[in-house]
Design an enzyme around this catalytic site. Structure first.
Site, PDB file in Angstrom:
ATOM      1  N   LEU A  99      17.362  47.022  44.781  1.00 54.80           N
ATOM      2  CA  LEU A  99      18.545  47.867  44.930  1.00 54.80           C
ATOM      3  C   LEU A  99      18.160  49.237  45.488  1.00 54.80           C
ATOM      4  O   LEU A  99      18.812  49.751  46.414  1.00 54.80           O
ATOM      5  CB  LEU A  99      19.251  47.995  43.588  1.00 54.80           C
ATOM      6  CG  LEU A  99      20.634  48.657  43.610  1.00 54.80           C
ATOM      7  CD1 LEU A  99      21.528  48.069  42.517  1.00 54.80           C
ATOM      8  CD2 LEU A  99      20.531  50.159  43.430  1.00 54.80           C
ATOM      9  N   VAL A 102      17.337  48.855  49.177  1.00 55.01           N
ATOM     10  CA  VAL A 102      18.512  48.773  50.045  1.00 55.01           C
ATOM     11  C   VAL A 102      19.176  50.136  50.169  1.00 55.01           C
ATOM     12  O   VAL A 102      19.586  50.542  51.260  1.00 55.01           O
ATOM     13  CB  VAL A 102      19.507  47.718  49.508  1.00 55.01           C
ATOM     14  CG1 VAL A 102      20.860  47.822  50.211  1.00 55.01           C
ATOM     15  CG2 VAL A 102      18.936  46.308  49.688  1.00 55.01           C
ATOM     16  N   GLU A 103      19.273  50.843  49.068  1.00 58.40           N
ATOM     17  CA  GLU A 103      19.990  52.126  49.074  1.00 58.40           C
ATOM     18  C   GLU A 103      19.303  53.191  49.915  1.00 58.40           C
ATOM     19  O   GLU A 103      19.952  53.822  50.758  1.00 58.40           O
ATOM     20  CB  GLU A 103      20.165  52.632  47.635  1.00 58.40           C
ATOM     21  CG  GLU A 103      21.208  51.877  46.828  1.00 58.40           C
ATOM     22  CD  GLU A 103      22.630  52.135  47.318  1.00 58.40           C
ATOM     23  OE1 GLU A 103      22.853  53.084  48.087  1.00 58.40           O
ATOM     24  OE2 GLU A 103      23.521  51.363  46.941  1.00 58.40           O
ATOM     25  N   THR A 104      18.015  53.422  49.682  1.00 61.64           N
ATOM     26  CA  THR A 104      17.367  54.591  50.306  1.00 61.64           C
ATOM     27  C   THR A 104      15.944  54.324  50.793  1.00 61.64           C
ATOM     28  O   THR A 104      15.195  55.274  51.015  1.00 61.64           O
ATOM     29  CB  THR A 104      17.319  55.777  49.317  1.00 61.64           C
ATOM     30  OG1 THR A 104      16.574  55.380  48.154  1.00 61.64           O
ATOM     31  CG2 THR A 104      18.704  56.220  48.907  1.00 61.64           C
ATOM     32  N   TYR A 290      26.158  43.356  50.640  1.00 60.43           N
ATOM     33  CA  TYR A 290      25.276  44.275  49.927  1.00 60.43           C
ATOM     34  C   TYR A 290      24.579  43.559  48.777  1.00 60.43           C
ATOM     35  O   TYR A 290      23.352  43.613  48.638  1.00 60.43           O
ATOM     36  CB  TYR A 290      26.070  45.471  49.404  1.00 60.43           C
ATOM     37  CG  TYR A 290      25.273  46.387  48.511  1.00 60.43           C
ATOM     38  CD1 TYR A 290      24.530  47.434  49.043  1.00 60.43           C
ATOM     39  CD2 TYR A 290      25.255  46.208  47.127  1.00 60.43           C
ATOM     40  CE1 TYR A 290      23.783  48.272  48.226  1.00 60.43           C
ATOM     41  CE2 TYR A 290      24.507  47.041  46.308  1.00 60.43           C
ATOM     42  CZ  TYR A 290      23.776  48.067  46.861  1.00 60.43           C
ATOM     43  OH  TYR A 290      23.030  48.883  46.049  1.00 60.43           O
TER      44      TYR A 290
END
Length: 307
Positions: A99, A102-104, A290
């Site tokens: 997670l 994927v986010e940053t 996502y």
């Protein structure tokens, strides 16, 4: 010296609500809102999200060798923290890592926009989601006051998400935790707090420890189309789905709820069964693409790390 541009009536009304509801100083907010800048690029960006791409293009943005290698390095660097998060919250280490990847890209790309500019722009110039972003603007002003932070000091995504895990202000206030017990919560610079906060968020939304996330589905007949119409929330049991021609690839308890998910992978249709844990990931970001990217990146990191 030119006089400052008068604030728009809807902005003045919002300021009045913040003064009345939360005892903010009107002059302070008026200065902030006068300083903030409308950002047309933010409207453009939010109007063309990555999820508007086909699945195979979206997937390649987030599930690729760079993010797998970065995930292994992140996991190795924070193995003790990730293990503690799994023990305390029940969230697998690879899911937390995936997670954040994927986010940053593990904290390397946390956003370049002034959070205040982003939220004001979206709250007052993006009508389709104005109610949501005005609520997030309200939470942001409360957040910086509670933390003793300058409202103009934080940068984030074009949607106003903050830090390594990209928490919206309401989530920051509600789910962020001081996971290293240093007396402060810092999601922008502290991976330990970010890991604990992601785990706390997923647990709060109902993550089932040791439960399945998603598996490929086998389809027969035409009844599966009815299951697709139900959406992504797991409402039918596997036994009920079986009657519609939808089965998992391995034997699983018939009373487990699931949802049928359809993905067009460059002309090849994939069918998946998404369980409660898959649905929980969509509470972080409501895109099926996502959630599937988080899951598949997590799995690739776990497999590659264990080689």
């Amino acid at each position: 010296m030119a006089a400052p541009t008068p604030l728009r009536p809807e902005v003045n009304a919002f300021i009045g609500e913040m003064v009345e509801k939360h005892a903010f100083e009107r002059e302070l907010l008026e200065r902030l809102f006068t300083t903030a800048k409308f950002q047309p690029a933010i409207i453009t960006a939010i109007s063309r999200p990555a999820s508007s791409r086909p699945w195979h293009e979206y997937r390649s943005l987030f599930v690729n060798p760079k993010r797998v290698a970065g995930g292994i390095a992140f996991w190795d660097s924070h193995a003790v923290t990730l293990a503690r998060a799994q023990k305390e919250f029940g969230i697998p280490e690879e899911i937390i890592t995936g997670l954040i990847g994927v986010e940053t890209i593990y904290g390397s790309q946390t956003g370049k926009h002034q959070v205040l500019d982003a939220l004001i722009t979206l709250a007052f110039d993006y009508p389709s989601r104005a109610v949501f972003f005005r609520s997030e603007l309200e939470n942001y002003l409360l957040l910086v006051r509670e933390r003793g932070t300058e409202a103009l000091s934080l940068k984030g995504s074009y949607a106003g998400a903050i830090g390594i895990p990209q928490f919206m202000p309401s989530s920051y206030r509600r789910y962020a935790v001081d996971f290293d017990s240093d007396g402060k919560i810092d999601l922008s610079n502290n991976p330990v707090d970010a890991i604990g906060s992601v785990a706390n968020y997923l647990k709060a939304f109902g993550w089932e420890a040791d439960g399945p996330v998603a598996v490929r589905a086998q389809i027969s007949g035409e009844g599966y189309r009815e299951a697709l119409l139900a959406g992504i929330k797991p409402l039918r049991t596997l036994e009920e789905l079986k009657k519609l021609g939808v089965t998992p690839p391995v034997e699983m308890p018939g009373d487990r709820p699931a949802a049928l998910i359809e993905l067009d992978n460059n002309g090849v249709t994939e069918y998946w069964l998404g369980f409660e844990n898959f649905y929980v990931i969509t509470r972080y970001n409501r895109s099926v693409y996502y959630a599937m990217s988080v899951l598949q990146l997590a799995e690739e990191i776990r497999v590659a790390r264990n080689l």
